[in-house]
Design a protein around this motif. Structure first.
Motif, mmCIF file in Angstrom:
data_model
loop_
_atom_site.group_PDB
_atom_site.id
_atom_site.type_symbol
_atom_site.label_atom_id
_atom_site.label_comp_id
_atom_site.label_asym_id
_atom_site.label_seq_id
_atom_site.Cartn_x
_atom_site.Cartn_y
_atom_site.Cartn_z
ATOM 1 N N PRO A 22 0.936 -1.375 -0.073
ATOM 2 C CA PRO A 22 -0.242 -0.114 -0.162
ATOM 3 C C PRO A 22 0.889 1.400 0.048
ATOM 4 C CG PRO A 22 -0.313 -1.135 2.128
ATOM 5 C CD PRO A 22 0.666 -1.989 1.278
ATOM 6 N N VAL A 23 0.333 2.167 -0.738
ATOM 7 C CA VAL A 23 1.081 3.501 -0.548
ATOM 8 C C VAL A 23 0.234 4.608 0.075
ATOM 9 C CG1 VAL A 23 2.125 5.579 -2.271
ATOM 10 C CG2 VAL A 23 2.117 2.959 -3.018
ATOM 11 N N VAL A 24 0.836 5.061 0.901
ATOM 12 C CA VAL A 24 0.085 6.157 2.159
ATOM 13 C C VAL A 24 0.752 7.587 1.783
ATOM 14 C CG1 VAL A 24 -0.785 6.673 4.141
ATOM 15 C CG2 VAL A 24 -0.754 4.317 3.415
ATOM 16 N N GLY A 25 -0.072 8.568 1.420
ATOM 17 C CA GLY A 25 0.546 9.651 1.524
ATOM 18 C C GLY A 25 0.201 10.610 2.602
ATOM 19 N N VAL A 26 0.948 11.915 2.903
ATOM 20 C CA VAL A 26 0.460 12.671 3.928
ATOM 21 C C VAL A 26 0.527 14.068 3.230
ATOM 22 C CG1 VAL A 26 1.166 13.727 6.222
ATOM 23 C CG2 VAL A 26 1.661 11.112 5.721
ATOM 24 N N SER A 27 -0.824 14.858 3.603
ATOM 25 C CA SER A 27 -0.919 15.917 2.743
ATOM 26 C C SER A 27 0.131 16.797 3.156
ATOM 27 C CB SER A 27 -2.278 16.525 2.891
ATOM 28 O OG SER A 27 -2.407 17.809 2.396
ATOM 29 N N PRO A 28 0.907 17.872 2.096
ATOM 30 C CA PRO A 28 1.727 18.886 2.616
ATOM 31 C C PRO A 28 1.050 20.074 2.681
ATOM 32 C CG PRO A 28 1.857 18.542 0.199
ATOM 33 C CD PRO A 28 0.994 17.515 0.645
ATOM 34 N N LEU A 29 -0.417 20.011 2.540
ATOM 35 C CA LEU A 29 -1.147 21.391 2.409
ATOM 36 C C LEU A 29 -2.221 21.226 3.538
ATOM 37 C CD1 LEU A 29 -1.783 21.971 -1.449
ATOM 38 C CD2 LEU A 29 -0.030 22.838 -0.071
ATOM 39 N N VAL A 30 -2.503 22.209 4.235
ATOM 40 C CA VAL A 30 -3.547 22.419 5.423
ATOM 41 C C VAL A 30 -4.421 23.551 4.732
ATOM 42 C CG1 VAL A 30 -4.079 22.806 7.766
ATOM 43 C CG2 VAL A 30 -2.359 21.180 6.946
ATOM 44 N N GLY A 31 -5.626 23.382 4.582
ATOM 45 C CA GLY A 31 -6.455 24.306 3.988
ATOM 46 C C GLY A 31 -5.842 25.223 2.801
ATOM 47 N N GLY A 32 -5.073 24.371 1.779
ATOM 48 C CA GLY A 32 -4.767 24.971 0.754
ATOM 49 C C GLY A 32 -3.143 25.666 0.838
ATOM 50 N N ARG A 33 -2.863 25.742 2.020
ATOM 51 C CA ARG A 33 -1.608 26.530 2.390
ATOM 52 C C ARG A 33 -0.401 25.358 2.538
ATOM 53 N NH1 ARG A 33 -0.199 30.329 0.830
ATOM 54 N NH2 ARG A 33 1.171 30.976 2.506
ATOM 55 N N PRO A 34 0.544 25.849 2.153
ATOM 56 C CA PRO A 34 1.730 24.619 2.579
ATOM 57 C C PRO A 34 2.276 24.861 4.184
ATOM 58 C CG PRO A 34 2.928 26.309 1.406
ATOM 59 C CD PRO A 34 1.302 26.652 1.168
ATOM 60 N N VAL A 35 2.344 23.858 4.637
ATOM 61 C CA VAL A 35 2.725 23.931 6.335
ATOM 62 C C VAL A 35 3.856 24.873 6.455
ATOM 63 C CG1 VAL A 35 3.247 22.667 8.250
ATOM 64 C CG2 VAL A 35 1.567 21.983 6.806
ATOM 65 N N ARG A 36 5.021 24.733 5.624
ATOM 66 C CA ARG A 36 6.251 25.331 5.378
ATOM 67 C C ARG A 36 6.572 25.550 4.138
ATOM 68 N NH1 ARG A 36 11.261 24.427 5.753
ATOM 69 N NH2 ARG A 36 11.922 25.728 7.402
ATOM 70 N N GLY A 37 7.637 26.318 3.761
ATOM 71 C CA GLY A 37 8.139 26.190 2.315
ATOM 72 C C GLY A 37 7.347 26.791 1.337
ATOM 73 N N HIS A 38 7.432 26.705 0.014
ATOM 74 C CA HIS A 38 6.721 27.348 -0.982
ATOM 75 C C HIS A 38 5.935 26.444 -1.889
ATOM 76 C CE1 HIS A 38 9.495 30.462 0.559
ATOM 77 N NE2 HIS A 38 10.273 29.803 0.079
ATOM 78 N N ALA A 39 5.339 25.415 -1.236
ATOM 79 C CA ALA A 39 4.803 24.289 -2.191
ATOM 80 C C ALA A 39 3.695 25.063 -3.311
ATOM 81 C CB ALA A 39 4.116 23.121 -1.254
ATOM 82 N N ASP A 40 3.080 26.060 -2.411
ATOM 83 C CA ASP A 40 1.951 26.655 -3.350
ATOM 84 C C ASP A 40 2.370 27.238 -4.603
ATOM 85 O OD1 ASP A 40 3.293 28.524 -1.736
ATOM 86 O OD2 ASP A 40 1.466 29.371 -1.139
#
Ligand code: FO1
Length: 335
Positions: free
Chosen positions: A236-254
């Motif tokens: 199984p491949v499990v991913g963890v969202s890097p965005l919360v409410g459309g905003r990156p938790v840190r960094g510039h993913a957006d």
């Protein structure tokens, strides 16, 4: 004692903090404490500075998993000083926008010396990891490839498109200039480093930490064979969202997502992995917005979307372990 083999793709600070949490969660579980964790690190951030090869994501993982990292900053060493860089500045040596501490220089000098002697990045990473006690923690750290690849960002300068090094965009420009696209010279011809594809094919569970989906996870997925290994893996491949409410938790993913025309929403990020993702851990605030994932890559995209039982925020080491435990449990529920 279940001897699980877990494989993870990882970028810098977010990935490192999550994987330290995963190792902590495994160690706290008598059943899983002996599980092996193989971390496949992004090397697209690598840069040559002052004649030395610097591998930011590998080094961030080394220091964070090895206990020598600067906790607040997320990258670089703890209790650092900048005497050498000060001397370089006094001589007018450029660039000065990338802070290399005196202890950090030790890593870059050792790595560059060994590279010059023909030692591969894989073997070098193994030597560095040994010093940081990673094998004792059942952690194997692999560069995604031994080929020299670098992520460059196309931005506009004086009305012309110019490719600058990822670090210049990320650090010197704080990702404020619009990235038109990312170019990773040589990636499509870069062989996966020894052990990378095997680790993905033989894993019991594969986890995608909340690393940047474009310039960290996305780059690793661009290494020939990696995506196919994920698609073909029985794990199984499990991913963890890097965005919360459309905003990156840190960094510039957006800013990175905008560059590839993807909305800064958690389910759009999951859509980037839709051809191999089985489950997606999101922040509770994002659960209502999660509808069927847009299928990119042609496969029917319906990962199991689960909300963490608290904010998806690695506010401290324990919070990271809790989130990692939730991702682990999600994976175990699919085995
Ligand atoms: N990030 C910064 O924002 N400023 C820096 O001066 C800086 C220096 C640096 C030195 C070594 C290293 O391993 C990482 C460093 N980083 C710095 C972080 C780096 O840009 C990012 O960790 C990754 O490349 C993106 O995840």
């Amino acid at each position: 004692m279940t001897l699980m083999k877990i494989a993870a793709l990882a970028g810098g600070v977010g990935g490192a903090r999550f994987l330290r949490g995963l190792r902590d969660a495994l160690d706290a579980d008598a059943e899983l404490a002996d599980s092996d964790l193989t971390v496949i690190a992004n090397t697209g951030d690598d840069i040559t500075l002052f004649g030395l090869r610097v591998c930011p994501d590998v080094d961030t993982l080394l220091y964070t998993l090895g206990g020598g990292g600067n906790e607040e900053q997320g990258w670089g060493r703890a209790e650092e000083s900048f005497t050498v860089q000060g001397e370089l500045a006094a001589y007018g040596v450029e660039p000065q926008w990338f802070g290399l501490g005196d202890k950090d220089f030790g890593t870059h000098i050792a790595r560059s010396l060994w590279l010059g002697q023909g030692v591969t990045p894989t073997a070098i990473t193994e030597r560095l990891a040994r010093r940081w006690g990673l094998p004792q923690r059942h952690i194997r750290l692999l560069p995604m490839t031994d080929a020299p690849v670098e992520t460059h960002v196309v931005v506009e300068r004086d009305g012309e498109p110019v490719a600058i090094h990822f670090q210049e965009w990320w650090v010197a420009e704080r990702a404020a200039t619009t990235a038109q696209r990312f170019v990773v010279a040589g990636l499509d011809r870069a062989a996966a480093a020894p052990g990378v594809l095997d680790a993905l094919r033989s894993a019991d569970l594969i986890i995608l930490p909340p690393s940047n989906p474009v310039v960290s996870i996305g780059i690793i997925l661009g290494v020939p064979g990696v995506r196919d290994a994920l698609r073909g893996s029985a794990a199984p491949v499990v991913g963890v969202s890097p965005l919360v409410g459309g905003r990156p938790v840190r960094g510039h993913a957006d800013a990175c997502l905008a560059a590839i025309g993807v909305p800064s929403e958690t389910m759009s990020v999951a859509g980037l992995y839709a051809d191999f993702l089985d489950a997606w851990l999101v922040d509770p605030a994002d659960l209502p917005a999660t509808g069927p994932v847009g299928a990119t890559g042609g496969a029917p995209a319906t990962p199991l979307v689960v909300a963490h039982d608290g904010p998806l925020l690695m506010s401290d080491r324990q919070a990271a372990a809790d989130i990692a435990r939730a991702a682990l449990d999600l994976g175990l529920s699919l085995m």
